[in-house]
Design a protein around this motif. Sequence first.
Motif, PDB file in Angstrom:
ATOM      1  N   LEU A 152     -21.413  10.295 -57.628  1.00 17.97           N
ATOM      2  CA  LEU A 152     -20.224   9.278 -57.253  1.00 17.97           C
ATOM      3  C   LEU A 152     -20.774   8.046 -57.210  1.00 17.97           C
ATOM      4  O   LEU A 152     -20.007   7.093 -57.703  1.00 17.97           O
ATOM      5  CB  LEU A 152     -19.928   9.721 -55.661  1.00 17.97           C
ATOM      6  N   TYR A 155     -20.527   6.939 -60.724  1.00 16.01           N
ATOM      7  CA  TYR A 155     -19.157   6.582 -61.244  1.00 16.01           C
ATOM      8  C   TYR A 155     -18.677   5.122 -60.989  1.00 16.01           C
ATOM      9  O   TYR A 155     -18.110   4.239 -61.573  1.00 16.01           O
ATOM     10  CB  TYR A 155     -18.243   7.474 -60.625  1.00 16.01           C
ATOM     11  N   LYS A 160     -16.188   3.074 -63.309  1.00 21.68           N
ATOM     12  CA  LYS A 160     -14.868   4.004 -63.285  1.00 21.68           C
ATOM     13  C   LYS A 160     -14.379   4.198 -61.878  1.00 21.68           C
ATOM     14  O   LYS A 160     -13.101   5.141 -61.806  1.00 21.68           O
ATOM     15  CB  LYS A 160     -15.527   5.713 -64.060  1.00 21.68           C
ATOM     16  N   MET A 161     -14.990   4.026 -60.868  1.00 21.73           N
ATOM     17  CA  MET A 161     -14.511   4.086 -59.544  1.00 21.73           C
ATOM     18  C   MET A 161     -14.429   2.910 -58.735  1.00 21.73           C
ATOM     19  O   MET A 161     -15.581   2.107 -58.760  1.00 21.73           O
ATOM     20  CB  MET A 161     -15.280   5.123 -58.677  1.00 21.73           C
ATOM     21  N   MET A 184     -13.298  15.687 -59.980  1.00 25.74           N
ATOM     22  CA  MET A 184     -13.273  14.488 -60.909  1.00 25.74           C
ATOM     23  C   MET A 184     -13.434  14.909 -62.449  1.00 25.74           C
ATOM     24  O   MET A 184     -12.839  14.405 -63.411  1.00 25.74           O
ATOM     25  CB  MET A 184     -14.034  13.255 -60.591  1.00 25.74           C
ATOM     26  N   GLU A 187     -10.769  17.634 -63.592  1.00 25.07           N
ATOM     27  CA  GLU A 187      -9.284  16.794 -64.142  1.00 25.07           C
ATOM     28  C   GLU A 187      -9.621  15.511 -65.052  1.00 25.07           C
ATOM     29  O   GLU A 187      -8.374  15.100 -65.178  1.00 25.07           O
ATOM     30  CB  GLU A 187      -8.886  16.344 -62.857  1.00 25.07           C
ATOM     31  N   ASP A 188     -10.734  15.291 -65.193  1.00 26.26           N
ATOM     32  CA  ASP A 188     -10.810  13.986 -66.044  1.00 26.26           C
ATOM     33  C   ASP A 188     -10.185  12.806 -65.297  1.00 26.26           C
ATOM     34  O   ASP A 188      -9.493  11.870 -66.229  1.00 26.26           O
ATOM     35  CB  ASP A 188     -10.473  14.237 -67.513  1.00 26.26           C
ATOM     36  N   CYS A 189     -10.461  12.493 -64.099  1.00 25.14           N
ATOM     37  CA  CYS A 189      -9.761  11.283 -63.436  1.00 25.14           C
ATOM     38  C   CYS A 189     -10.557  10.944 -62.285  1.00 25.14           C
ATOM     39  O   CYS A 189     -11.420  11.811 -61.993  1.00 25.14           O
ATOM     40  CB  CYS A 189      -8.402  11.726 -63.009  1.00 25.14           C
ATOM     41  N   THR A 190     -10.293   9.872 -61.789  1.00 21.50           N
ATOM     42  CA  THR A 190     -11.021   9.482 -60.363  1.00 21.50           C
ATOM     43  C   THR A 190      -9.962   9.326 -59.363  1.00 21.50           C
ATOM     44  O   THR A 190      -8.621   8.906 -59.717  1.00 21.50           O
ATOM     45  CB  THR A 190     -11.699   8.274 -60.631  1.00 21.50           C
ATOM     46  N   PRO A 191     -10.226   9.495 -58.040  1.00 24.72           N
ATOM     47  CA  PRO A 191      -9.156   9.440 -57.269  1.00 24.72           C
ATOM     48  C   PRO A 191      -8.744   7.867 -56.641  1.00 24.72           C
ATOM     49  O   PRO A 191      -9.648   6.891 -56.910  1.00 24.72           O
ATOM     50  CB  PRO A 191      -9.681  10.017 -55.570  1.00 24.72           C
ATOM     51  N   MET A 217      -6.222  15.702 -55.925  1.00 24.04           N
ATOM     52  CA  MET A 217      -6.599  14.943 -57.154  1.00 24.04           C
ATOM     53  C   MET A 217      -5.320  15.128 -58.175  1.00 24.04           C
ATOM     54  O   MET A 217      -5.338  14.541 -59.279  1.00 24.04           O
ATOM     55  CB  MET A 217      -8.026  15.333 -57.558  1.00 24.04           C
TER      56      MET A 217
END
Length: 272
Positions: A152, A155, A160-161, A184, A187-191, A217
């Motif tokens: 994390l 990221y 990215k986060m 993450m 789903e290829d995304c960040t919260p 997510m």
Amino acid sequence: MIPVKNLRPFEGHPYKVLDNDEMNSLIESIQEQGILTPLVVRPIENTDEYEVISGHRRLHAAEKAGITEVPALIYALDRDAAAIAVVDSNLHREHILPSEKAFAFKLKLDALNHQGIACGQVGHKSRDDISDTESGRQIQRYIRLTYLVPGLLEYMDDGKMALSVGVELSYLNTDLQYAVLDAMAQEDCTPSYAQAVRMKNMYREEMLTEDEIYSIMCQEKANQKEKVSFKADMLRRFFPKNYTTQDIEKAILLIVEADYRRRQRNRDDGAR
DNA sequence: GGATTGGTGACATTGTTGTA
DNA sequence: TACAACAATGTCACCAATCC
């Protein structure tokens, strides 16, 4: 001049020495000019070795450039004073990663507190004394990042986060942080910040599971939800002049609801 | 018991970014 | 360009721990 082989990075040094463009140009300039700004070091007791306080990048570049001896200013500092100097000399850098800041602030706070105890001072140093540029609250947020798992943190360092998202996730235990990391990646995304806050709150209520993390997510973020909007003047002629936009909104909802009920009745009648 | 400090929550303000 | 959502940051307040 001190032999490079006798120099050690400061123990607990919070900064990453990366081989990037900045480093390559430093190596090139050392190779071309052979000049290096003196490092700041402190002697390690009972050895002929020195701990680097300021100049970790220069040392790395010198090693890469094949230099065997570097100029250095030697200061006999204790461990806490050295830790404070390490942090102060690096916090002024232009490019500093969030994780570097986090561990730097923690290192400095621990050193200041330890100094206070060692000197017999009353109480601890305040978090407000850590930095000239950041508030105590902000430093506290950075220090929270030291509770994040390495994935994390990466990221965050990659941009990215968001910092605030990282702070919220830092309250989860290690297993759940890794579960967030998995989600993450899959789903290829960040919260978003809102999702991170939700996870923290559910964790506190002992309701956060890996499935819940995936479920959160996968949900659409507020700014990704579809919207239906009208320009006010498109609708204005259908309503009395004294109606506010809220009145118009309420009236439209009533009309739509009545239409929905009418269609349901027609469907029920048709089914009989 | 009062003062100080760390940790945190809640909220406000401001800046940034994406979208229509 | 306006707007909404998000993110960063600051301020205030509260609680618990510690020290005198």
